[in-house]
Design a protein around this motif. Structure first.
Motif, short mmCIF file in Angstrom:
data_model
loop_
_atom_site.label_atom_id
_atom_site.label_comp_id
_atom_site.label_asym_id
_atom_site.label_seq_id
_atom_site.Cartn_x
_atom_site.Cartn_y
_atom_site.Cartn_z
N TYR A 121 0.83 -1.21 0.00
CA TYR A 121 0.00 0.00 0.00
C TYR A 121 0.87 1.26 0.00
O TYR A 121 0.66 2.18 -0.80
CB TYR A 121 -0.97 0.04 1.19
CG TYR A 121 -1.97 1.16 1.02
CD1 TYR A 121 -3.22 0.92 0.45
CD2 TYR A 121 -1.64 2.48 1.35
CE1 TYR A 121 -4.11 1.94 0.22
CE2 TYR A 121 -2.53 3.52 1.12
CZ TYR A 121 -3.77 3.25 0.56
OH TYR A 121 -4.65 4.28 0.31
N ASN A 122 1.85 1.26 0.88
CA ASN A 122 2.70 2.45 0.98
C ASN A 122 3.52 2.69 -0.28
O ASN A 122 3.78 3.84 -0.64
CB ASN A 122 3.59 2.35 2.22
CG ASN A 122 2.76 2.52 3.49
OD1 ASN A 122 1.74 3.22 3.49
ND2 ASN A 122 3.14 1.85 4.57
N THR A 123 3.89 1.60 -0.95
CA THR A 123 4.60 1.73 -2.24
C THR A 123 3.71 2.42 -3.27
O THR A 123 4.13 3.35 -3.96
CB THR A 123 5.01 0.32 -2.76
OG1 THR A 123 5.86 -0.28 -1.79
CG2 THR A 123 5.73 0.42 -4.09
N VAL A 124 2.46 1.96 -3.36
CA VAL A 124 1.53 2.54 -4.35
C VAL A 124 1.24 3.99 -3.99
O VAL A 124 1.19 4.88 -4.87
CB VAL A 124 0.23 1.70 -4.44
CG1 VAL A 124 -0.80 2.37 -5.35
CG2 VAL A 124 0.54 0.29 -4.94
N TRP A 125 1.09 4.26 -2.73
CA TRP A 125 0.82 5.63 -2.25
C TRP A 125 1.98 6.55 -2.63
O TRP A 125 1.79 7.67 -3.11
CB TRP A 125 0.57 5.56 -0.74
CG TRP A 125 0.55 6.81 0.10
CD1 TRP A 125 1.11 6.95 1.33
CD2 TRP A 125 -0.08 8.06 -0.18
NE1 TRP A 125 0.87 8.20 1.82
CE2 TRP A 125 0.14 8.92 0.91
CE3 TRP A 125 -0.81 8.55 -1.27
CZ2 TRP A 125 -0.31 10.23 0.95
CZ3 TRP A 125 -1.27 9.86 -1.23
CH2 TRP A 125 -1.03 10.67 -0.12
N LYS A 126 3.20 6.04 -2.45
CA LYS A 126 4.37 6.84 -2.80
C LYS A 126 4.46 7.04 -4.32
O LYS A 126 4.76 8.14 -4.80
CB LYS A 126 5.65 6.17 -2.27
CG LYS A 126 6.86 7.07 -2.31
CD LYS A 126 8.06 6.49 -1.57
CE LYS A 126 9.27 7.35 -1.89
NZ LYS A 126 10.48 6.54 -2.15
N ALA A 127 4.15 5.99 -5.07
CA ALA A 127 4.18 6.08 -6.54
C ALA A 127 3.17 7.13 -7.01
O ALA A 127 3.45 7.93 -7.91
CB ALA A 127 3.86 4.71 -7.15
N TYR A 128 2.01 7.12 -6.38
CA TYR A 128 0.96 8.10 -6.71
C TYR A 128 1.48 9.52 -6.47
O TYR A 128 1.36 10.40 -7.32
CB TYR A 128 -0.28 7.79 -5.86
CG TYR A 128 -1.28 8.93 -5.77
CD1 TYR A 128 -2.31 9.04 -6.68
CD2 TYR A 128 -1.16 9.89 -4.76
CE1 TYR A 128 -3.22 10.09 -6.60
CE2 TYR A 128 -2.06 10.94 -4.68
CZ TYR A 128 -3.08 11.04 -5.59
OH TYR A 128 -3.96 12.08 -5.52
N GLN A 129 2.09 9.71 -5.30
CA GLN A 129 2.57 11.06 -4.96
C GLN A 129 3.68 11.51 -5.91
O GLN A 129 3.71 12.67 -6.32
CB GLN A 129 3.10 11.07 -3.52
CG GLN A 129 2.00 10.98 -2.49
CD GLN A 129 2.56 10.81 -1.09
OE1 GLN A 129 3.23 9.82 -0.80
NE2 GLN A 129 2.30 11.77 -0.23
N GLU A 130 4.58 10.59 -6.24
CA GLU A 130 5.68 10.95 -7.16
C GLU A 130 5.13 11.33 -8.53
O GLU A 130 5.60 12.28 -9.15
CB GLU A 130 6.65 9.77 -7.30
CG GLU A 130 7.48 9.48 -6.06
CD GLU A 130 8.47 10.60 -5.73
OE1 GLU A 130 9.06 11.15 -6.68
OE2 GLU A 130 8.64 10.92 -4.54
N GLU A 143 -3.99 8.33 2.01
CA GLU A 143 -3.22 7.53 2.95
C GLU A 143 -4.07 6.32 3.32
O GLU A 143 -5.28 6.31 3.12
CB GLU A 143 -2.92 8.32 4.25
CG GLU A 143 -1.94 9.47 4.07
CD GLU A 143 -2.66 10.79 3.80
OE1 GLU A 143 -3.87 10.76 3.44
OE2 GLU A 143 -2.04 11.85 3.94
N MET A 144 -3.43 5.34 3.92
CA MET A 144 -4.14 4.11 4.31
C MET A 144 -5.48 4.43 4.97
O MET A 144 -5.57 5.19 5.93
CB MET A 144 -3.26 3.35 5.29
CG MET A 144 -3.85 2.04 5.74
SD MET A 144 -3.74 0.76 4.47
CE MET A 144 -2.00 0.33 4.62
N ILE A 145 -6.53 3.84 4.39
CA ILE A 145 -7.88 4.05 4.92
C ILE A 145 -8.32 2.74 5.58
O ILE A 145 -8.37 1.69 4.92
CB ILE A 145 -8.86 4.44 3.80
CG1 ILE A 145 -8.38 5.72 3.09
CG2 ILE A 145 -10.28 4.61 4.35
CD1 ILE A 145 -9.02 5.93 1.73
#
Ligand SMILES: [Mn+2]
Length: 369
Positions: free
Chosen positions: A257-266, A365-367
């Motif tokens: 999840y955190n990987t995808v979240w970071k990819a989204y932000q980048e 962020e994680m929901i």
């Protein structure tokens, strides 16, 4: 909503492009292109609905009788003719194209024209040179006006509100289709014309199928559920995805999840006018590849959104399309591990002079529900 003047102005601009590309006429059938220029929207069906827009001369609709009143109400085009049931369609079409002197001309037809109707054109004017309307309208439709962006923002808000109202029900409703139905109800009751595409509620291992739809699977504790939903408002689409954690999830799920979240932000931070679309894809892809999940990111990073739910520009590898202010597209990296789970986070952004602005504000962020 657009005013009649805006539709007319678009037609005037289109005529300039038709001149440049030596296209003699647009022959529009029900499609986003038809709405974009005429103000009339309907789904394509077996009976032809046609609007001819010649390079010089007045535009004209040719419709089955049951559409006559509707077209007159919705469109700025005054000349609305009705197909004669007695004479064959091909013969009437040939007569019409002959009157426009384009039997051997260059005619643009919608990219999404049904083959069965293209056959009518081929029979009526076999000598004509047929090209896609995207060659004329593609660039124009990619750059949204302020008015269009306002429509898209409102459509985005409807989908976002539906999500917010539905997440708490993950504890109450047990099956994917119940949550999908609730999302759609929430959008509709707040004024949406409907869904922009088939609502996706994918729980547990179904999450590894990006376009799962929704089924009768029951939600379970310790799983992810991916919600991908869009509203249609004033014909414009929205598209938002959130993946939520039901109960306590595994460390691996959290890592993904955190990987995808970071990819989204980048990817969101990479967007700015002048760069090639591939750079936005690369920004997201790099994060996922570096985390070791590259082989599980099985699609492009995003697609344009507007009157069509998928339209140019496409945010993908090796795509050189230069981003420009006013473009609207999704950023939606994902990781899909077959048999286990999937994670996707998606928002539509509009390119601004400085960078971009997401049309939705719902936290990514994680929901946990
Ligand atoms: Mn999407």
């Amino acid at each position: 909503m657009e005013t009649m003047r805006e539709f007319k102005e678009r037609c005037a601009r289109v005529r300039v492009i038709m001149d440049e590309k030596s296209v003699d006429a647009l022959c529009l059938t029900p499609s986003a292109d038809m709405y974009y220029l005429t103000g009339f929207w309907t789904d394509p069906a077996e009976r032809p609905i046609l609007c001819t827009l010649p390079r010089a001369g007045e535009p004209m609709f040719m419709v089955p009788r049951l559409y006559e009143e509707q077209v007159r109400q919705r469109s700025w085009i005054d000349d609305v003719q009705v197909w004669d049931e007695e004479t064959g369609t091909v013969a009437q079409l040939r007569e019409l194209l002959q009157k426009l002197k384009i039997l051997e001309g260059k005619i643009a037809v919608p990219d999404r024209l049904w083959m069965s109707q293209f056959r009518l054109f081929q029979e009526a004017a076999p000598e004509a040179d047929y090209v896609f309307t995207s060659e004329i309208l593609g660039r124009m439709r990619m750059i949204k006006s302020e008015q269009e962006i306002r429509c898209m923002e409102r459509a985005a808000q409807l989908a976002e509100a539906a999500l917010a109202a539905t997440f708490p029900l993950c504890r109450e409703y047990s099956r994917e289709y119940e949550l999908a139905a609730h999302l759609e109800y929430e959008m509709r009751v707040k004024g949406a014309e409907g869904s922009a595409f088939e609502t996706i509620v994918a729980s547990g291992p179904n999450g590894s199928i990006p376009h799962h739809g929704s089924g009768d699977r029951k939600l379970r504790d310790g799983e992810f559920v991916t919600f991908d939903v869009g509203a249609r408002l004033n014909r414009y689409c929205s598209d938002i995805t959130r993946t939520v954690a039901v109960g306590k999830i595994s460390p691996k799920m959290e890592r993904v999840y955190n990987t995808v979240w970071k990819a989204y932000q980048e990817a969101v931070s990479a967007v700015k006018p002048g760069i090639a679309s591939e750079n936005v894809d690369l920004a997201a892809r790099r994060v996922i590849v570096d985390s070791g999940y590259g082989e599980y990111f099985i699609h492009r990073t995003g697609h344009g959104v507007g009157l069509d739910i998928h339209e140019p520009p496409y945010i993908r590898q090796r795509d050189q399309t230069r981003l420009e202010a006013g473009m609207t597209f999704s950023i939606e990296p994902g990781v899909y591990i077959p048999g286990e789970f999937g994670v996707r986070i998606e928002d539509v952004v509009v390119v601004t002079e400085e960078g971009c602005r997401p049309l939705t504000k719902y936290p990514a962020e994680m929901i946990a529900v």
